[in-house]
Write an enzyme that holds these catalytic residues in place. Structure first.
Site, short mmCIF file in Angstrom:
data_model
loop_
_atom_site.label_atom_id
_atom_site.label_comp_id
_atom_site.label_asym_id
_atom_site.label_seq_id
_atom_site.Cartn_x
_atom_site.Cartn_y
_atom_site.Cartn_z
N HIS A 33 0.84 -1.20 0.00
CA HIS A 33 0.00 0.00 0.00
C HIS A 33 0.87 1.24 0.00
O HIS A 33 2.01 1.24 0.48
CB HIS A 33 -0.94 0.01 1.22
N GLU B 59 -2.31 -6.92 7.66
CA GLU B 59 -0.99 -6.71 8.26
C GLU B 59 -0.88 -7.42 9.61
O GLU B 59 -1.89 -7.70 10.27
CB GLU B 59 -0.75 -5.20 8.45
#
Length: 193
Positions: A8, A89
């Site tokens: 990202h 994550e």
């Protein structure tokens, strides 16, 4: 296996060095530009084969926004992708939102423990994970890959793939994970493009 991995784009917490983990922090202007630039680069790499690829992202907002900007820059439907919870994550537990410098002021010994064994270290907090634990769920996702894939995810997920490609875990835990480059993973290993 052929996977193009994109981390990202940058968030304000990335820029400040904060442990972001599973907190849903949005992209900043730099992060949006990185995502679009990665989309243009991926378009050049894939050419007219994009329809042959599965597009999948972590369900967190920063990865979804990155995927949508990547796909828009490629000139394909920004919303035609799927998410997978296994790509979220690593959880930094109670440490999310703090910088390492801030943590050193209150839990210096624990920070030293982390620096000695970052791969296996589990921060305090009920949902906290080590990179090793993260690699178990990422490995489960990787076993399900059945076609060429474009994946937008997080630094920890990249670290799991570093391990899968044969990198020692001490290196995998500390290797840079770029937000402005694409990682190609195939049967021969991992290569930054």
């Amino acid at each position: 296996m052929l996977v193009y991995m994109i981390r990202h784009g940058q968030t304000d917490w990335n820029a400040e060095g904060r442990l972001q983990g599973q907190k849903d922090i949005p992209l900043n202007a730099i992060g949006r530009r990185q995502a679009s630039d990665n989309g243009h680069a991926l378009k050049a790499i894939l050419g007219n084969t994009a329809n042959d690829f599965d597009f999948v992202a972590s369900p967190l907002g920063r990865t979804r926004e990155t995927m949508e900007l990547v796909r828009a820059a490629m000139g394909i439907d920004p919303l035609a992708y799927r998410t997978d919870d296994r790509l979220v994550e690593v959880s930094f537990g109670d440490w999310e939102g703090f910088t390492i410098s801030e943590l050193k002021q209150t839990v210096r010994q624990r920070v030293k423990e982390r620096s000695r064994s970052k791969w296996d270290f589990i921060p305090p907090g009920e949902a906290a994970e080590s990179y090793e634990i993260l690699s178990w769920r990422v490995g489960s996702w990787a076993k399900d890959i059945d076609r060429p894939t474009v994946c937008v995810s997080h630094g920890g997920v990249f670290r799991a793939f570093f391990k899968f490609s044969g990198m020692p875990v001490t290196e995998a835990a500390n290797a840079p994970v770029h937000q402005d480059r694409i990682l190609r993973i195939d049967d021969e290993g991992a290569t930054w493009l």
